[in-house]
Write an enzyme that holds these catalytic residues in place. Structure first.
Site, PDB file in Angstrom:
ATOM      1  N   GLY A 164       0.755  -1.251  -0.031  1.00  0.00           N
ATOM      2  CA  GLY A 164       0.012  -0.133   0.096  1.00  0.00           C
ATOM      3  C   GLY A 164       0.863   1.183   0.073  1.00  0.00           C
ATOM      4  N   LEU A 165       1.170   1.984  -0.969  1.00  0.00           N
ATOM      5  CA  LEU A 165       1.980   3.202  -1.240  1.00  0.00           C
ATOM      6  C   LEU A 165       1.057   4.328  -1.557  1.00  0.00           C
ATOM      7  CD1 LEU A 165       4.635   1.118  -3.221  1.00  0.00           C
ATOM      8  CD2 LEU A 165       4.416   1.707  -0.881  1.00  0.00           C
ATOM      9  N   LYS A 210      -0.886   7.761   0.077  1.00  0.00           N
ATOM     10  CA  LYS A 210      -0.272   9.066   0.780  1.00  0.00           C
ATOM     11  C   LYS A 210       0.346   8.745   2.088  1.00  0.00           C
ATOM     12  CE  LYS A 210      -4.272  11.095   0.916  1.00  0.00           C
ATOM     13  NZ  LYS A 210      -5.476  11.741   1.193  1.00  0.00           N
ATOM     14  N   MET A 211      -0.222   7.678   2.722  1.00  0.00           N
ATOM     15  CA  MET A 211       0.430   7.547   4.155  1.00  0.00           C
ATOM     16  C   MET A 211       1.655   6.400   3.887  1.00  0.00           C
ATOM     17  SD  MET A 211      -0.648   9.350   6.606  1.00  0.00           S
ATOM     18  CE  MET A 211      -0.367   8.703   7.813  1.00  0.00           C
ATOM     19  N   ASN A 251      -6.633   2.725   9.059  1.00  0.00           N
ATOM     20  CA  ASN A 251      -7.361   3.238  10.162  1.00  0.00           C
ATOM     21  C   ASN A 251      -8.662   2.192  10.251  1.00  0.00           C
ATOM     22  OD1 ASN A 251      -6.648   5.720  11.127  1.00  0.00           O
ATOM     23  ND2 ASN A 251      -7.187   6.696   9.209  1.00  0.00           N
ATOM     24  N   SER A 281      -0.959   8.439  13.391  1.00  0.00           N
ATOM     25  CA  SER A 281      -1.314   9.826  13.477  1.00  0.00           C
ATOM     26  C   SER A 281      -0.323  10.989  13.060  1.00  0.00           C
ATOM     27  CB  SER A 281      -1.737  10.658  14.600  1.00  0.00           C
ATOM     28  OG  SER A 281      -2.169  11.895  14.589  1.00  0.00           O
ATOM     29  N   GLY A 282      -0.470  12.137  12.322  1.00  0.00           N
ATOM     30  CA  GLY A 282       0.521  12.926  12.172  1.00  0.00           C
ATOM     31  C   GLY A 282       0.437  13.389  10.695  1.00  0.00           C
ATOM     32  N   GLY A 283      -0.261  12.951  10.133  1.00  0.00           N
ATOM     33  CA  GLY A 283      -0.502  13.360   8.598  1.00  0.00           C
ATOM     34  C   GLY A 283       0.534  12.872   7.698  1.00  0.00           C
ATOM     35  N   LYS A 307      -6.483   5.225  18.411  1.00  0.00           N
ATOM     36  CA  LYS A 307      -6.552   6.259  17.128  1.00  0.00           C
ATOM     37  C   LYS A 307      -7.627   6.556  16.914  1.00  0.00           C
ATOM     38  CE  LYS A 307      -5.118   8.492  13.547  1.00  0.00           C
ATOM     39  NZ  LYS A 307      -5.753   8.032  12.356  1.00  0.00           N
ATOM     40  N   HIS A 352      -8.579   9.207  19.195  1.00  0.00           N
ATOM     41  CA  HIS A 352      -7.772  10.344  18.954  1.00  0.00           C
ATOM     42  C   HIS A 352      -8.358  11.074  17.746  1.00  0.00           C
ATOM     43  CE1 HIS A 352      -5.100  11.947  15.825  1.00  0.00           C
ATOM     44  NE2 HIS A 352      -4.131  12.316  16.848  1.00  0.00           N
ATOM     45  N   ASN A 353      -8.897  10.490  16.837  1.00  0.00           N
ATOM     46  CA  ASN A 353      -9.744  11.297  15.608  1.00  0.00           C
ATOM     47  C   ASN A 353     -10.930  11.845  16.255  1.00  0.00           C
ATOM     48  OD1 ASN A 353      -7.597  10.085  14.229  1.00  0.00           O
ATOM     49  ND2 ASN A 353      -8.872   9.870  12.412  1.00  0.00           N
ATOM     50  N   GLU A 413     -10.019  14.896  17.737  1.00  0.00           N
ATOM     51  CA  GLU A 413      -9.612  15.565  16.571  1.00  0.00           C
ATOM     52  C   GLU A 413     -10.777  16.440  16.043  1.00  0.00           C
ATOM     53  OE1 GLU A 413      -6.876  13.866  13.713  1.00  0.00           O
ATOM     54  OE2 GLU A 413      -8.461  14.160  12.385  1.00  0.00           O
ATOM     55  N   ARG A 457     -20.649  17.751  10.536  1.00  0.00           N
ATOM     56  CA  ARG A 457     -20.052  17.325   9.357  1.00  0.00           C
ATOM     57  C   ARG A 457     -21.077  16.970   8.220  1.00  0.00           C
ATOM     58  NH1 ARG A 457     -14.000  15.126   9.832  1.00  0.00           N
ATOM     59  NH2 ARG A 457     -13.165  16.828  11.134  1.00  0.00           N
TER      60      ARG A 457
END
Lengths: 299, 299, 299, 299
Positions: free
Chosen positions: B7-8, B10-11, B95, B121-123, B171, B174-175, B178, B269
């Site tokens: 899995g390549l 964004k993250m 996630n 986390s941390g984008g 996580k 955490h979100n 967020e 949202r």
């Protein structure tokens, strides 16, 4: 009784019909002469000025003021104060802020005029056919005007609530509750509308109006609304507000009472006034910043 | 260490860069060959298949899976399970729902494969330069992969959280936090934007990023966002969500924990996805029914 | 510079230390002589009265007022106004309501005195070691006092925000955001605390403070708090509030801005002040009325 | 008609009385023999087992199941499925989750048994004297049982809602609205209770029950409750919940519908189950950390 009515808008006009229907004599006045002329056809006396209206009444004079809340009320009351005499009575049946009513009650009391703040509920049909009244003011003097409320209200539909301000305060909180109830009903139908089932909204409102726990006038009105426009396609979901909901929340803040449902109902009304929000832009921008999540671009 | 990365996106892509930067050997694979080719230029080995990827690793093999949550993870894990051997290790850094991670952990454990659910986390910048990791799974085996997290994370930026599921659970929460923080920031700027004062949003975000109580990465990102588009005129306030906020609320409901702020942040949202609402139509129709209040007609 | 400081509470005291540390001369005064004596040991000049304090300064005099918001500020400003002269400057660094600051600014301006409303954030440690300042008032005159803020603030930690009131307004909104953030953090930890997993709250706050999206000062303080009392067993969840959150909501109501998260955060604080609620009693009684559901009796 | 009733709790018992009153023959059964014996005195036939109950009915048999939602329903349905024959009919009048009803409807349909999910509202008094019913299931077969609902319901108080699940879904949403309405009423009375005025809660509920916009059954029940305990001194504000409110919120989350009022009403119920909160502790601790604000210590 003989009574004066100043302000012949949706509510005042229907109250006059109700008073006439109950055998009272009504002297009416409004800045717009048209509703007075109509009511004169139905038995009211249309005074051309507040002074004439006052002149037509007998002591102790009773004047019901039904004009938009705010400085207009002060203007009318100031005019009346100069025309009325000790022992006369003024009823403010509009949606004034209770703090204004306390202030006005004190001012008029110093001139010997009895002031009553009468919260009025039941809508236009209630005004005409029997509404709900919450009346604050001088308890002794209330007996003089009580017959009016007995006639105007449905059975058990009026209450002497205590000193000046207590009537409008109660009406304010009534409207706060109303905001919450309406939002709850609206949210329920929104869930139905988006559900996988295919409900007939009018039929749902009808069955909920008959025998359910949530039956009541608001549900009957919901049925009425859907009977005219089954999916409310013709109107936008813009929820205006006229003050009492906001005042209820402000009062709750001052009392440090947690009223999340009333507060949120109000805030969702404000939200509905906009098609987009700045907070939404900030959140969308942040999601893009940290996670590279796509944003929806303005057209 | 030598590690596989499946899995390549964004993250995953940025994690590979981070791993390479830290001297690890990385065998990469993605359904899309392009990012693998790019990473091969930077020192990774691009495997053409999962089987090849597994074949390139040495026992105990360590494979990091960084693919979209849901059935895709199950597909990848099933494939890996048939290729890996007892003692090998899989890290799900995506996630995933924590209940899926508990289930997957049990399934893989029965085959002797160690499974770790690593909330990340941390984008994207965190993935590349130092992020935050919350890792659940077999405590004994964690020692083997701990060096990876030590390298990938900022100082004190990883935590072994307990049994399978506890990493993704943390996580998730955490979100949820967020969501609440972002909505709070958004609302604050909305008040500023509508205020009588004329604030420079970027300057405000900058000053709040330096020395204030609410300073933190989200405020810095707010500053970044405003630096590019001072009033966010270019984007719409449509707030998408990717699952964890909803899961946090669902979990709170199951635990009977009152989490009004997280819940409302999520619901706002959802509200932002629409330009009009059915509940608004119902409320507007009701106001018209009882009070004759004007409605806004659809165009 | 030479500057007067009136009010030596938690914030004022630490600001004086900060000013001394930065080489300024500070003349201090407080209704309580004790902190002045202490500060005199550290290089400040302790004036026994406001008049003496003013007498010690040189024109244009600069007096920083750091006293509790409300009538106390008016009292101090009235006293100063009679002592100061045209061109002198007053900074209100407390948490005054922005409307008071506008009013005070106008009043002092009419006497030729420059008034600055300086919202101060960063807590006691910020006051001492470098905080965050948002300053409204006369732009021309700001240049004279800017060096103070440059020294007192962390880098980029002060902002001239516009006319009188804009500094305290910005601080007010800052605190509204703070309420939302804190409630979000609290709710997240409540979910963790009730979850099936066994998290170490301090370790969680630490890992979230390092590299995560929600990292920031509040999370670091959360870590500190848990380091002293791992499950916060020693304190009650009574959430006091000191005004700015309420003011933010009131302002949002006046602007008709939907700020559900900030509003709810405030209302949950009010809720926390009670162990039982009247609305709860009503709901419980209603459930009993229609469904015969058991109620919990008072002891 | 002749009908079987399984489950003689508060709702089932009263429904049997209602059926008998309307001239129906009712065969009853419950795990507790007592209510069956009582009902036998009033004309019902008390079967000692489900098998005997089924044996007493004539084809097409109609069995109403009124047992607590969850696995108990599955147990009863499984038992019935083995005893009933093609063309027989089962009505689940309880508060089952609509997804269970869809599943059960499919299972029973495969055996030729018609299944109806009948949401029942109106409380115990409605069950006995005329309630509100929302019935999903096979439309063709509904005609057979419609006379039952015509007799059990108040006029216009039943509705065929569509396929299996749609009846319980509608009842679920009904209860979601009910949560919001009840919370709104509760909040309003809390404001009154804390106000500077001295309202008589019972009198307020009475006047609001007569002619006001918010009149309805819940307000009448509020009046009843206050008539028994004027300030609700005898009960605690612990607001239990039995599932449908939670399900409504879960459904709203799945549909991505913003239902803030219903969600908050539920969360405030959860909040009421506790005398203190962990989120409150975190917020109080944070205020202490940054501002030195005093915390309330545990006793």
């Amino acid at each position: 009784m003989k009574i004066g009515m100043i302000g012949l808008g949706k509510m005042g006009y229907n109250l006059v019909l109700n008073l006439l229907e109950n055998g009272h004599q009504v002297v009416v006045n409004d800045v717009n002469p048209e509703p007075g002329r109509e009511l004169a056809q139905k038995g009211a006396f249309a005074a051309e000025s507040v002074a004439e209206l006052v002149g037509q009444l007998e002591k102790p004079r009773v004047v019901w003021v039904m004009v938009p809340a705010g400085p207009i009320v002060d203007g009318v009351l100031d005019g009346l104060a100069s025309l009325l005499e000790e022992g006369d009575m003024i009823i403010d049946g509009g949606n004034s802020h209770y703090k204004d009513s306390i202030r006005r009650g004190e001012g008029l009391r110093s001139k010997g005029i009895h002031f009553f703040d009468a919260g009025t509920s039941g809508g236009m049909s209630g005004a005409q056919n029997g509404g709900c009244f919450m009346i604050g003011g001088d308890k002794e003097a209330f007996g003089t005007i009580e017959p009016l409320f007995k006639d105007l209200a449905v059975e058990n539909g009026y209450l002497y609530t205590g000193p000046s301000g207590s009537g409008h305060y109660l009406k304010m909180v009534h409207n706060g509750i109303e905001y919450g109830m309406m939002q709850a009903i609206g949210e329920g139908f929104e869930v139905l509308e988006k559900s996988a089932f295919d409900y007939d909204h009018e039929a749902v409102a009808r069955v909920w109006s008959n025998g359910s726990v949530i039956r009541g006038w608001l549900m009957e009105l919901t049925e009425n609304a859907f009977s005219k426009d089954p999916n409310l396609d013709e109107i936008k979901g813009v929820m205006q507000s006229s003050g009492e909901g906001k005042w209820t929340v402000q009062e709750a803040l001052d009392l440090e009472v947690g009223t999340p449902i009333i507060a949120l109902s109000l805030l969702m009304r404000y939200r509905s006034l906009e098609t987009d929000t700045f907070h939404g832009k900030v959140v969308a921008a942040l999601r893009n910043e940290f996670g590279g999540h796509a944003v929806v671009k303005e057209d």
